[in-house]
Scaffold this active site. Structure first.
Site, PDB file in Angstrom:
ATOM      1  N   ALA A 145      -5.364  -5.508   2.609  1.00 57.35           N
ATOM      2  CA  ALA A 145      -4.930  -4.311   2.421  1.00 57.35           C
ATOM      3  C   ALA A 145      -5.604  -3.343   3.529  1.00 57.35           C
ATOM      4  O   ALA A 145      -5.297  -3.119   4.406  1.00 57.35           O
ATOM      5  CB  ALA A 145      -5.060  -3.659   1.051  1.00 57.35           C
ATOM      6  N   ARG A 146      -6.708  -2.943   2.902  1.00 58.86           N
ATOM      7  CA  ARG A 146      -7.518  -1.791   3.590  1.00 58.86           C
ATOM      8  C   ARG A 146      -7.943  -2.201   5.091  1.00 58.86           C
ATOM      9  O   ARG A 146      -7.747  -1.480   6.113  1.00 58.86           O
ATOM     10  CB  ARG A 146      -8.873  -1.621   3.100  1.00 58.86           C
ATOM     11  CG  ARG A 146      -8.684  -0.592   1.710  1.00 58.86           C
ATOM     12  CD  ARG A 146      -9.748  -0.515   0.739  1.00 58.86           C
ATOM     13  NE  ARG A 146     -10.296  -1.790   0.459  1.00 58.86           N
ATOM     14  CZ  ARG A 146     -11.353  -2.299   0.082  1.00 58.86           C
ATOM     15  NH1 ARG A 146     -12.364  -1.463   0.055  1.00 58.86           N
ATOM     16  NH2 ARG A 146     -11.505  -3.625  -0.522  1.00 58.86           N
ATOM     17  N   GLU A 179       4.656   0.054  -3.066  1.00 51.01           N
ATOM     18  CA  GLU A 179       5.108   0.168  -4.420  1.00 51.01           C
ATOM     19  C   GLU A 179       6.122   1.147  -4.739  1.00 51.01           C
ATOM     20  O   GLU A 179       6.089   2.615  -4.444  1.00 51.01           O
ATOM     21  CB  GLU A 179       3.937   0.088  -5.501  1.00 51.01           C
ATOM     22  CG  GLU A 179       4.656  -0.017  -6.845  1.00 51.01           C
ATOM     23  CD  GLU A 179       3.530   0.591  -8.015  1.00 51.01           C
ATOM     24  OE1 GLU A 179       3.108   1.866  -7.761  1.00 51.01           O
ATOM     25  OE2 GLU A 179       3.629   0.217  -8.946  1.00 51.01           O
ATOM     26  N   GLY A 185     -10.712  -8.630  -0.590  1.00 57.60           N
ATOM     27  CA  GLY A 185     -11.723  -9.108   0.477  1.00 57.60           C
ATOM     28  C   GLY A 185     -11.901  -7.852   1.648  1.00 57.60           C
ATOM     29  O   GLY A 185     -13.006  -8.188   2.450  1.00 57.60           O
ATOM     30  N   LYS A 238       1.558  -9.120  -8.610  1.00 54.50           N
ATOM     31  CA  LYS A 238       0.188  -8.992  -8.076  1.00 54.50           C
ATOM     32  C   LYS A 238      -0.613  -8.350  -9.219  1.00 54.50           C
ATOM     33  O   LYS A 238      -0.175  -7.265  -9.780  1.00 54.50           O
ATOM     34  CB  LYS A 238       0.498  -8.209  -6.962  1.00 54.50           C
ATOM     35  CG  LYS A 238      -1.163  -7.745  -6.401  1.00 54.50           C
ATOM     36  CD  LYS A 238      -0.904  -6.900  -5.179  1.00 54.50           C
ATOM     37  CE  LYS A 238      -2.100  -6.338  -4.502  1.00 54.50           C
ATOM     38  NZ  LYS A 238      -2.472  -5.138  -5.155  1.00 54.50           N
ATOM     39  N   ASN A 265      -6.908 -11.631  -2.676  1.00 56.18           N
ATOM     40  CA  ASN A 265      -6.814 -10.190  -2.316  1.00 56.18           C
ATOM     41  C   ASN A 265      -8.085  -9.413  -3.008  1.00 56.18           C
ATOM     42  O   ASN A 265      -8.553  -9.874  -3.860  1.00 56.18           O
ATOM     43  CB  ASN A 265      -5.521  -9.674  -2.942  1.00 56.18           C
ATOM     44  CG  ASN A 265      -5.706  -8.032  -2.551  1.00 56.18           C
ATOM     45  OD1 ASN A 265      -5.519  -7.302  -3.494  1.00 56.18           O
ATOM     46  ND2 ASN A 265      -5.429  -7.685  -1.311  1.00 56.18           N
ATOM     47  N   MET A 282       0.937  -1.266   0.038  1.00 52.98           N
ATOM     48  CA  MET A 282      -0.014  -0.006  -0.059  1.00 52.98           C
ATOM     49  C   MET A 282       0.771   1.460  -0.021  1.00 52.98           C
ATOM     50  O   MET A 282       1.591   1.444   0.910  1.00 52.98           O
ATOM     51  CB  MET A 282      -1.109   0.022   1.118  1.00 52.98           C
ATOM     52  CG  MET A 282      -2.074  -0.916   1.180  1.00 52.98           C
ATOM     53  SD  MET A 282      -3.228  -0.802   2.712  1.00 52.98           S
ATOM     54  CE  MET A 282      -2.386  -1.952   3.761  1.00 52.98           C
ATOM     55  N   VAL A 283       0.630   1.883  -1.111  1.00 49.88           N
ATOM     56  CA  VAL A 283       1.427   3.160  -1.192  1.00 49.88           C
ATOM     57  C   VAL A 283       1.052   4.302   0.002  1.00 49.88           C
ATOM     58  O   VAL A 283       0.089   4.199   0.274  1.00 49.88           O
ATOM     59  CB  VAL A 283       1.272   4.113  -2.442  1.00 49.88           C
ATOM     60  CG1 VAL A 283       1.411   5.287  -2.551  1.00 49.88           C
ATOM     61  CG2 VAL A 283       1.598   3.354  -3.739  1.00 49.88           C
ATOM     62  N   CYS A 299      -1.932  -1.944 -10.658  1.00 46.27           N
ATOM     63  CA  CYS A 299      -2.443  -0.509 -10.346  1.00 46.27           C
ATOM     64  C   CYS A 299      -2.942   0.271 -11.244  1.00 46.27           C
ATOM     65  O   CYS A 299      -2.473   0.471 -12.266  1.00 46.27           O
ATOM     66  CB  CYS A 299      -1.070   0.172  -9.696  1.00 46.27           C
ATOM     67  SG  CYS A 299      -1.446   2.061  -9.338  1.00 46.27           S
TER      68      CYS A 299
HETATM   69  C1  FNR Z   1      -3.389   0.061  -2.569  1.00 49.49           C
HETATM   70  N1  FNR Z   1      -3.086  -1.129  -3.301  1.00 49.49           N
HETATM   71  C2  FNR Z   1      -1.770  -1.336  -3.846  1.00 49.49           C
HETATM   72  N2  FNR Z   1      -1.836  -2.321  -4.550  1.00 49.49           N
HETATM   73  C3  FNR Z   1      -0.291  -2.523  -4.908  1.00 49.49           C
HETATM   74  O1  FNR Z   1      -0.010  -3.570  -5.662  1.00 49.49           O
HETATM   75  N3  FNR Z   1       0.534  -1.681  -4.777  1.00 49.49           N
HETATM   76  C4  FNR Z   1       0.469  -0.701  -3.867  1.00 49.49           C
HETATM   77  O2  FNR Z   1       1.406   0.186  -3.660  1.00 49.49           O
HETATM   78  C5  FNR Z   1      -0.776  -0.422  -3.749  1.00 49.49           C
HETATM   79  N4  FNR Z   1      -1.158   0.885  -2.850  1.00 49.49           N
HETATM   80  C6  FNR Z   1      -2.274   0.856  -2.154  1.00 49.49           C
HETATM   81  C7  FNR Z   1      -2.602   2.026  -1.131  1.00 49.49           C
HETATM   82  C8  FNR Z   1      -3.750   2.026  -0.595  1.00 49.49           C
HETATM   83  C9  FNR Z   1      -4.048   3.225   0.405  1.00 49.49           C
HETATM   84  C10 FNR Z   1      -4.634   1.102  -0.810  1.00 49.49           C
HETATM   85  C11 FNR Z   1      -6.093   0.998  -0.104  1.00 49.49           C
HETATM   86  C12 FNR Z   1      -4.572   0.063  -1.695  1.00 49.49           C
HETATM   87  C13 FNR Z   1      -4.129  -1.857  -3.371  1.00 49.49           C
HETATM   88  C14 FNR Z   1      -4.031  -3.167  -2.476  1.00 49.49           C
HETATM   89  O3  FNR Z   1      -2.724  -3.750  -2.388  1.00 49.49           O
HETATM   90  C15 FNR Z   1      -5.202  -3.985  -2.775  1.00 49.49           C
HETATM   91  O4  FNR Z   1      -5.032  -4.751  -3.917  1.00 49.49           O
HETATM   92  C16 FNR Z   1      -6.632  -3.474  -2.480  1.00 49.49           C
HETATM   93  O5  FNR Z   1      -7.054  -2.541  -1.613  1.00 49.49           O
HETATM   94  C17 FNR Z   1      -7.657  -4.579  -2.585  1.00 49.49           C
HETATM   95  O6  FNR Z   1      -7.402  -5.294  -1.325  1.00 49.49           O
HETATM   96  P1  FNR Z   1      -8.466  -5.106   0.135  1.00 49.49           P
HETATM   97  O7  FNR Z   1      -8.308  -3.756   0.410  1.00 49.49           O
HETATM   98  O8  FNR Z   1      -9.556  -5.487  -0.238  1.00 49.49           O
HETATM   99  O9  FNR Z   1      -7.774  -6.111   1.158  1.00 49.49           O
END
Ligand code: FNR
EC number: 1.3.1.91
Length: 437
Positions: A242-243, A43, A216, A155, A214, A19-20, A116
């Protein structure tokens, strides 16, 4: 630092998603504390990483990848070394390999972001843009698999057609990757769209490598037990969160969620110990506070302009003082052992800098985004800075001055980073030089 085992098992794992801005060192360590098995960094873009130098930070006991402007782009430490996955954004096999080689001794695995959907990523042919260029995907992944000592993963998001998705993942598997993370939404879909457990399941059934489910959070995952249900619904080997983890990283705890106050305090402690930049700390805490941002604590957090003020908002003022004192003492101790600390660092042959002269500036107060006190810029402007400092001291000798009558370390604590960053940096250099040996 060397990872003992070259292979990381991706079976049956709980994973903190990339997560950025969120996936910096404090969050990763916290997720590990709460039971995550594997943690992804945010990332990081290949071009940015390729400008970085690897610096061993003896004050913080970290390894920092520092950009030419002295910002710490990636910071890691021994504690996470065997479990941290470095995720990169790339659209070029050779660049990807160069980045993998740069970081491979400090991380457990290398991941390529192919999901992304944001324009800044897809415009450069990275992220989800790769999904429509399977040849490039193949080139990047097979180059990485052949060229790096770490397991390689990617991913992805699903494609609009299941058939296309399955043919893509089979092609990806043939490159020799160790696992694949699948976000069960298409590139066009947003978090409010339902995640397709069926698509992830179809992928898990067709592939031999571990599939990491991923997507969920919210609808499926609100607490630990939901993670297991999501795993079952997708027939995946592992689950990446993530979230739900950003909102409360104790989601990984078998015993159930911990109270948010406790979690945030733990987070802040790591942030201070590892000198995380306060803007990043603040961002992550805001994600955790969510609806409570209008509470008195939320307002204090919103107003905070330094790590110290964040700590104070959470009743951790004393912890902040103590920790920064310890870090200062550690730095002074290292400098005392180091003759001629203001000279140029020795020629770099190994790519490692173990010399305290090379410690990034953020070791004390800037964190990611901070400047290193050994920066060439500081050296170049040393004379003007000295003049400026003298002038500043004269000005500040008025009784109304926030710095009046205090020791250098109190000057620092009274200065606001945003307003007098440059002056503060100099005062710090000056003070370090005068540290007793
Ligand atoms: C992300 N996501 C994300 N994915 C990725 O591959 N590299 C990244 O740097 C990021 N950055 C990022 C930042 C933030 C604040 C969020 C909320 C999401 C996507 C994340 O890894 C994931 O794929 C999605 O959020 C879906 O998963 P969840 O949230 O349902 O568990």
């Amino acid at each position: 630092m060397m990872v003992n085992s070259l292979s990381l098992c991706y079976h049956n794992k709980l994973i903190l998603a990339p997560m950025v801005r969120v996936g910096t060192l404090p969050m990763r360590l916290l997720a590990l504390d709460y039971g995550a098995d594997i943690v992804y960094c945010e990332e990081l873009i290949d071009l940015k990483m390729l400008q970085c130098k690897r610096v061993v930070n003896d004050v913080l006991s970290t390894v920092d990848f520092v950009a030419p402007d002295d910002r710490v782009v990636f910071r890691t430490c021994e504690r996470e070394q065997s479990r941290v996955i470095f995720q990169m954004g790339t659209s070029d096999a050779e660049r990807a390999l160069a980045v993998a080689r740069l970081v491979e001794n400090d991380v457990a695995g290398i991941d390529v972001n192919m999901g992304c959907p944001k324009e800044y990523s897809t415009k450069g042919g990275m992220g989800a843009a790769l999904l429509s260029d399977p040849d490039k995907i193949e080139k990047i992944l097979s180059t990485l698999v052949k060229g790096t000592r770490r397991p390689v993963t990617c991913k992805i998001r699903i494609l609009p057609s299941l058939e296309d998705t399955l043919s893509l993942v089979k092609r990806i598997e043939r490159t020799g990757i160790a696992a694949i993370a699948v976000h069960g939404r298409t590139r066009e879909e947003r978090p409010q769209h339902p995640v397709s457990c069926e698509a992830i399941k179809a992928i898990a059934e067709i592939l031999s490598v571990p599939v990491i489910a991923n997507g969920g959070s919210h609808d499926h995952i609100q607490e630990y037990l939901d993670i297991q249900d999501f795993r079952q619904a997708t027939a995946a080997s592992s689950v990446m969160v993530a979230r739900a983890a950003m909102w409360n990283p104790s989601i990984f705890l078998k015993e159930g969620l911990r109270p948010l106050q406790e979690v945030m305090q733990k987070y802040i402690r790591y942030a201070v110990q590892y000198d995380n930049h306060y803007t990043n700390t603040k961002y992550c805490l805001c994600q955790m506070l969510r609806e409570q941002l209008e509470s008195p604590q939320g307002k204090l957090l919103h107003a905070a302009q330094s790590s110290r003020e964040i700590c104070e908002a959470f009743g951790l003022g004393a912890f902040y003082e103590e920790t920064t004192r310890e870090l200062d003492a550690r730095r002074a101790e290292l400098l005392a052992k180091t003759p001629g600390e203001v000279e140029e660092p020795a020629e770099d042959t190994s790519g490692e800098h173990t010399h305290p002269r090379s410690l990034p500036r953020c070791a004390c107060w800037s964190g990611a985004g901070g400047r290193s006190w050994h920066s060439p810029c500081m050296k170049r402007f040393n004379a003007p800075w000295i003049a400026f400092s003298v002038l500043l001291s004269l000005l500040l000798s008025k009784s109304t001055s926030p710095l009046c009558g205090t020791s250098p370390r109190n000057w620092r604590s009274r200065l606001r980073p945003s307003s007098v960053c440059g002056a503060r940096a100099f005062l710090r250099v000056d003070w370090v030089r005068r540290a007793p040996r």
